[in-house]
Design an enzyme around this catalytic site. Structure first.
Site, PDB file in Angstrom:
ATOM      1  N   LYS A 111       0.846  -1.202   0.044  1.00 42.48           N
ATOM      2  CA  LYS A 111      -0.108  -0.046   0.184  1.00 42.48           C
ATOM      3  C   LYS A 111       0.945   1.143   0.006  1.00 42.48           C
ATOM      4  CE  LYS A 111      -4.206  -2.043   1.813  1.00 42.48           C
ATOM      5  NZ  LYS A 111      -5.375  -2.250   2.812  1.00 42.48           N
TER       6      LYS A 111
ATOM      7  N   LYS B 118      -5.501 -10.463  -4.748  1.00 43.18           N
ATOM      8  CA  LYS B 118      -6.552 -10.889  -4.347  1.00 43.18           C
ATOM      9  C   LYS B 118      -7.912  -9.719  -4.383  1.00 43.18           C
ATOM     10  CE  LYS B 118      -6.997  -8.271  -0.190  1.00 43.18           C
ATOM     11  NZ  LYS B 118      -6.877  -7.769   1.025  1.00 43.18           N
TER      12      LYS B 118
ATOM     13  N   LYS C  17     -11.528  -4.884  -1.686  1.00 45.39           N
ATOM     14  CA  LYS C  17     -12.660  -3.857  -1.971  1.00 45.39           C
ATOM     15  C   LYS C  17     -12.280  -2.463  -2.242  1.00 45.39           C
ATOM     16  CE  LYS C  17     -13.514  -3.854   2.875  1.00 45.39           C
ATOM     17  NZ  LYS C  17     -12.001  -3.841   3.619  1.00 45.39           N
TER      18      LYS C  17
HETATM   19  P1  TYM Z   1     -10.418  -6.222   5.690  1.00 43.81           P
HETATM   20  O1  TYM Z   1     -11.574  -5.019   5.817  1.00 43.81           O
HETATM   21  O2  TYM Z   1      -9.363  -5.746   4.413  1.00 43.81           O
HETATM   22  O3  TYM Z   1     -11.286  -7.495   5.235  1.00 43.81           O
HETATM   23  C1  TYM Z   1     -11.911  -7.924   6.273  1.00 43.81           C
HETATM   24  C2  TYM Z   1     -11.881  -9.423   6.318  1.00 43.81           C
HETATM   25  O4  TYM Z   1     -12.173  -9.859   5.160  1.00 43.81           O
HETATM   26  C3  TYM Z   1     -11.019 -10.761   4.733  1.00 43.81           C
HETATM   27  N1  TYM Z   1     -10.756 -10.632   3.358  1.00 43.81           N
HETATM   28  C4  TYM Z   1     -10.570 -11.664   2.490  1.00 43.81           C
HETATM   29  N2  TYM Z   1     -10.648 -13.169   2.598  1.00 43.81           N
HETATM   30  C5  TYM Z   1     -10.665 -13.883   1.708  1.00 43.81           C
HETATM   31  N3  TYM Z   1     -10.299 -13.511   0.234  1.00 43.81           N
HETATM   32  C6  TYM Z   1     -10.369 -12.289   0.024  1.00 43.81           C
HETATM   33  N4  TYM Z   1     -10.220 -11.764  -1.010  1.00 43.81           N
HETATM   34  C7  TYM Z   1     -10.254 -11.216   1.134  1.00 43.81           C
HETATM   35  N5  TYM Z   1     -10.423  -9.792   1.180  1.00 43.81           N
HETATM   36  C8  TYM Z   1     -10.641  -9.574   2.522  1.00 43.81           C
HETATM   37  C9  TYM Z   1      -9.863 -10.500   5.567  1.00 43.81           C
HETATM   38  O5  TYM Z   1      -8.772 -11.459   5.837  1.00 43.81           O
HETATM   39  C10 TYM Z   1     -10.553  -9.934   6.751  1.00 43.81           C
HETATM   40  O6  TYM Z   1     -10.614 -11.099   7.885  1.00 43.81           O
HETATM   41  N6  TYM Z   1      -6.803  -5.290   8.898  1.00 43.81           N
HETATM   42  C11 TYM Z   1      -8.117  -5.893   8.733  1.00 43.81           C
HETATM   43  C12 TYM Z   1      -9.277  -5.176   9.491  1.00 43.81           C
HETATM   44  C13 TYM Z   1      -8.824  -5.468  11.070  1.00 43.81           C
HETATM   45  C14 TYM Z   1      -9.004  -6.622  12.057  1.00 43.81           C
HETATM   46  C15 TYM Z   1      -8.714  -5.965  13.296  1.00 43.81           C
HETATM   47  C16 TYM Z   1      -9.371  -7.750  11.607  1.00 43.81           C
HETATM   48  C17 TYM Z   1      -8.661  -4.346  11.802  1.00 43.81           C
HETATM   49  N7  TYM Z   1      -8.637  -4.757  13.237  1.00 43.81           N
HETATM   50  C18 TYM Z   1      -8.733  -7.172  14.332  1.00 43.81           C
HETATM   51  C19 TYM Z   1      -9.307  -8.768  12.706  1.00 43.81           C
HETATM   52  C20 TYM Z   1      -8.772  -8.262  14.104  1.00 43.81           C
HETATM   53  C21 TYM Z   1      -8.756  -5.771   7.280  1.00 43.81           C
HETATM   54  O7  TYM Z   1      -8.192  -4.733   6.616  1.00 43.81           O
HETATM   55  O8  TYM Z   1      -9.724  -6.414   6.952  1.00 43.81           O
END
Ligand code: TYM
Length: 332
Positions: free
Chosen positions: A112, A197, A200
Site C-alpha cells: 500500500k 486478492k 474492496k
Molecule cells: P479487511 O477489511 O480488508 O477485510 C475484512 C476481512 O475479510 C477478509 N478478506 C478476504 N478473505 C478472503 N479473500 C479475500 N479476497 C479477502 N479480502 C478480505 C480479511 O482477511 C478480513 O478477515 N486489518 C483488517 C481489519 C482489522 C481486523 C482487526 C481484523 C482491523 N483490526 C482486528 C481482525 C482483528 C482488514 O483490513 O480487513
C-alpha cells in the site's frame, strides 16, 4: 468462555472475499461458539486517502451488512471501533512495544505504501503503525481467536508477538491470540486478475463481486472472469489460477470440495455458469435483508450503541491494567 474478535474496515463496499474469507464464518460458526465481538474498524479507514462523508456512509453500510449477513446482537457484540476509546488508548502502548522494523516488514504496508507513492499521495504515518492499532483491537478484549482471511494472518501474528513481549516485560496482562481461517476461500482472487486478492478498494471493479451487486451484475462479472487458454478443468492455482478461483467460489458457495468439483466439469463455460448461479443464490438473502435493515436505520443505531457500551465494559479494565503494568501512574 472463549473470546473471539474480528473486524472489517470501511474503505469500500464489502466484497465476496470479505464474506467468504471472514463474515460467513462469523455468522455460521463463531457467534455460536464463543463470546464474540465484530467491529467496523473505521479508524483503519483513515490510513489511506479518504473522503470523510464516504467513510461515514461505508461504516453504516458495513454494519448493516454484517447484520444482514446474520450476525445476531443477541449472540454477539457488533460495534464501531471509534465508539470505543480503548482501541486508540491501547494502540499507543502497542507502538511502545513494537519496533519500526517489524512494522516495515508487513506485506500490506509494503504494497500500500508503494501504491500511495505511485499516485503522488504521501504515505500516512498511520499506514505504518496500523498493525499496532490492529493488535490493540485484538488484545483489548483478551481475545483467543481471530477469524480472518489469509491476507490478515501476518498482522495477527504480530499481535501475538506483541502480547508475548508485553507480558514478558511487564507482567501477564494479555491473552495470546491466534488466527483462524476458513478451509476453502481463505483467499478469494480478483476475477479479472486471479493472481491478486479480490480487494474492496481496487480500482478496476469488473473483477470484484460486491455483496450488494444485483444478480445480473454478479452473473456478468463471473461469466467474464479471466481464465487461461487451456480447456481442461483442473484445480491448479499456479497453472490455472482463474479456474482454481472459480472452483473455490463454487465449492464455498455450495459446500463442495474444489478438487472434486474439477472432475465434474468438461468446459470452462459450464463451470462459470454454475458458479455464477451459486454466487447469486448465496448473496440473494444478504442483499434482501440489507434492503430491509437499511430502511430502519434506527434499529442499526441501537445495535451499535448497545454494542459499543458492551465492548467498552469489556475493554476498559484490561486496558487500564496494561496502563498500570507499563508504568503509568493511575489517575485518582
Ligand atoms: P479487511 O477489511 O480488508 O477485510 C475484512 C476481512 O475479510 C477478509 N478478506 C478476504 N478473505 C478472503 N479473500 C479475500 N479476497 C479477502 N479480502 C478480505 C480479511 O482477511 C478480513 O478477515 N486489518 C483488517 C481489519 C482489522 C481486523 C482487526 C481484523 C482491523 N483490526 C482486528 C481482525 C482483528 C482488514 O483490513 O480487513
Amino acid at each position: 468462555m472463549k473470546r473471539i474478535f474480528s473486524g472489517v474496515k470501511p474503505t469500500g463496499h464489502l466484497t465476496l472475499g470479505n464474506y467468504l474469507g471472514a463474515v460467513r464464518q462469523w455468522v455460521e460458526v463463531d457467534q455460536h461458539r464463543a463470546d464474540a465481538l465484530f467491529s467496523v474498524v473505521d479508524l483503519h479507514a483513515l490510513t489511506v486517502e479518504h473522503d470523510p462523508a464516504r467513510v461515514r456512509r461505508l461504516s453504516r453500510q458495513a454494519a448493516t451488512l454484517l447484520l444482514a449477513a446474520g450476525l445476531d446482537p443477541q449472540l454477539c457484540t457488533v460495534f464501531v471501533q471509534s465508539h470505543v476509546d480503548e482501541h486508540a488508548r491501547l494502540s499507543y502502548l502497542m507502538e511502545c512495544v513494537a519496533t519500526d522494523g517489524e512494522m516495515r516488514r508487513m506485506i500490506q504496508y509494503k504494497e500500500k505504501s508503494v501504491r500511495a507513492r505511485d499516485t503522488g499521495q504521501g504515505v500516512r504515518l498511520s499506514l505504518l503503525t496500523y498493525p499496532a492499532l490492529m493488535a490493540a483491537d485484538i488484545l483489548a478484549y483478551g481475545t483467543h481467536e481471530v477469524p480472518v482471511g489469509e491476507d490478515q494472518t501476518q498482522h495477527v501474528e504480530l499481535a501475538r508477538d506483541l502480547a508475548v513481549r508485553f507480558n514478558h516485560r511487564y507482567g501477564h496482562v494479555f491473552t495470546v491470540p491466534k488466527a483462524t481461517s476458513p478451509v476453502v476461500a481463505a483467499r478469494v482472487m480478483d476475477l479479472q486478475d486471479p493472481m491478486s486478492k479480490m480487494g474492496k478498494s481496487h480500482e478496476n471493479q469488473a473483477g470484484i463481486v460486491y455483496l450488494l451487486d444485483d444478480a445480473d451484475t454478479v452473473r456478468r462479472k463471473v461469466m467474464r472472469a479471466v481464465t487461461d487458454s487451456g480447456r481442461e478443468v483442473v484445480h491448479d492455482r499456479e497453472a490455472s489460477p482463474g479456474i482454481a478461483n472459480l472452483l473455490d467460489l463454487l465449492a464455498a458457495a455450495t459446500g463442495g470440495n474444489p478438487i472434486e468439483l474439477a472432475g465434474v466439469y468438461e468446459s470452462y463455460g459450464s463451470l462459470k455458469k454454475d458458479t455464477a448461479e451459486a454466487v447469486v443464490e448465496l448473496l440473494r438473502p444478504v442483499r434482501e435483508r440489507h434492503a430491509e435493515l437499511a430502511a430502519d436505520p434506527g434499529h442499526v443505531d441501537k445495535v451499535l450503541r448497545e454494542g459499543a457500551e458492551r465492548a467498552r465494559g469489556m475493554a476498559r479494565p484490561l486496558v487500564d491494567s496494561a496502563y498500570r503494568a507499563i508504568g503509568l501512574l493511575p489517575a485518582v
